[in-house]
Design an enzyme around this catalytic site. Structure first.
Site, short mmCIF file in Angstrom:
data_model
loop_
_atom_site.label_atom_id
_atom_site.label_comp_id
_atom_site.label_asym_id
_atom_site.label_seq_id
_atom_site.Cartn_x
_atom_site.Cartn_y
_atom_site.Cartn_z
N GLY A 211 0.87 -1.03 0.27
CA GLY A 211 -0.02 -0.09 -0.02
C GLY A 211 0.93 1.73 0.42
O GLY A 211 0.71 2.41 0.57
N LYS A 229 5.98 16.56 -4.67
CA LYS A 229 6.08 17.32 -3.70
C LYS A 229 7.20 17.87 -4.04
O LYS A 229 7.10 18.96 -2.92
CB LYS A 229 7.12 15.82 -3.27
CG LYS A 229 6.04 14.81 -2.87
CD LYS A 229 6.35 13.42 -1.82
CE LYS A 229 5.63 12.28 -1.52
NZ LYS A 229 6.19 10.93 -1.35
#
Ligand code: NAP
Length: 352
Positions: A211, A229
């Site tokens: 995940g 980011k």
């Protein structure tokens, strides 16, 4: 100390949303010690329906039902925007949107729309989604300030390791001239695995299983996540007013295996580095493969570890390293944002 009750509406209830809901239960005593009472009043998803109860939901039960294949409710439930309006009309005080929908890296949606609507409705926002801060930080922060609510996004970069709140809370009046970092766990894990001879596809499959990889893995391997980011960091730390689309971007591919191994033999590490810098002509942002010397603080981060170096004045270069990435750290970032919201409300400065 009066108790602050926070009514939480979850937009998205996947890996991050569910882990955050579980962490709220695990942190019950710590939150009670701070006189903070979170009440989950609504959860909305895209394909699994939604559920709403202003008296409070048992999120763990909801997550268990989802894991067993149950839907939260009928498929045609109201959207996040309608739940935001409904929560406002019910008069619940101290409402918080917990935004954890997937990122559309070309637009920042649907999260920007959710965040904007929540702010307009007088809700605080906490999010692990990079979209709002990477595409629209300047305008959303201004809208939140005007509405007297908080817009916090600590989980958008380096999970639960303090980056934005470190600068905000502990480096007053410091000037940041630039940053560079290994900020994407999936690509760093794959590059590290390829150095050791593991196949690219096998390493990526492990990250998806855990995940950690984005739902669409091309977001990681093509450098989009790192670009988002970089844009988020540049917008907040350098007031760049940029977007991920403007970040010069490189990704990783299975063909890099020989290069990663050759760099290692030569005492260097092949890393995907996101960087941004302020200059007289503006702010430049970039994501590129670099062969770093072994003693570079960004070279020593293996696997899912991340590191970020801030170039500051007068405090010089500051390196923040996250040794272990993972979902609970992202969940913690949301928790720390939630505590910040509560503390600001208690101090009568909710939209700082
Ligand atoms: N996973 C990580 O380690 C990590 C770390 C840091 C940040 N993040 C960020 O956190 C966010 C969530 O990641 P995740 O791993 O939890 O994703 P995920 O497992 O794919 O879950 C996404 C959730 O959002 C729901 N959703 C999708 N579109 C929606 C919409 N328009 N309105 C309401 N709900 C919607 C999905 O519902 P359905 O399932 O019904 O489609 C699902 O419940 C992403 O922005 C990601 O970049 C993730």
């Amino acid at each position: 100390m009066p108790t602050v009750t926070l009514h939480l509406l979850f937009a998205g209830f996947g890996h991050v949303g569910r882990r955050f809901a579980a962490l709220l239960v695990e942190s019950r005593d710590a939150l009670a010690a701070l006189n903070i009472e979170p009440v989950i009043v609504g959860i909305v998803t895209r394909r699994h329906g939604g559920v709403f109860d202003v008296a409070g939901l048992d999120a763990n039960k909801v997550a268990q039902g989802l894991a067993e294949g149950d839907a939260l409710g009928p498929a045609s439930v109201p959207s996040t925007l309608e739940w935001i309006a409904r929560l406002r009309s019910q008069g619940a005080e101290a409402r918080v949107l917990v935004e954890t929908t997937p990122l559309d890296v070309r637009s920042g949606e649907p999260a920007i729309g959710h965040v904007r609507a929540a702010i307009a409705a007088g809700m605080h926002v906490i999010t692990a989604n990079k979209g709002p801060v990477a595409f629209a930080h300047r305008t959303l922060a201004a809208e939140a300030a005007a509405a007297g609510v908080s817009f916090l996004f600590e989980g958008a970069v380096m999970d639960g390791i303090p980056v934005f709140n470190l600068v905000r809370e502990t480096l007053p009046a410091v000037r940041i001239d630039g940053f560079r970092g290994v900020v994407n766990s999936t690509t760093n894990e794959i590059l590290t695995a390829m150095e050791k001879g593991e196949r690219f596809d096998d390493a990526l499959a492990r990250m998806q299983e855990a995940g950690v990889a984005e739902a669409d893995p091309s977001l990681d391997v093509d450098g989009w996540d790192a670009a988002a980011k970089a844009a988020a960091l540049a917008n907040v730390l350098l007031d760049a007013g940029t977007t991920p689309l403007a970040v010069a971007r490189e990704g990783i591919a299975p063909t890099l295996e020989p290069r990663a191994q050759a760099a290692l033999r030569a005492g260097r590490r092949l890393k995907l580095v996101a960087h941004g810098r302020r200059s007289a002509s503006g702010v430049t942002t970039c994501v590129e493969l670099q062969e770093l010397q072994a003693d570079d603080p960004l070279a020593i981060v293996d696997g899912q570890a991340n590191a970020l170096e801030l170039d500051t004045w007068p405090t010089g270069r500051i390196v923040i390293t996250q040794r272990d990435g993972g979902l609970e750290k992202t969940a913690y970032a949301l928790l720390s944002d939630l505590v910040t919201v509560a503390i600001r409300i208690r101090h009568g400065a909710p939209g700082l």
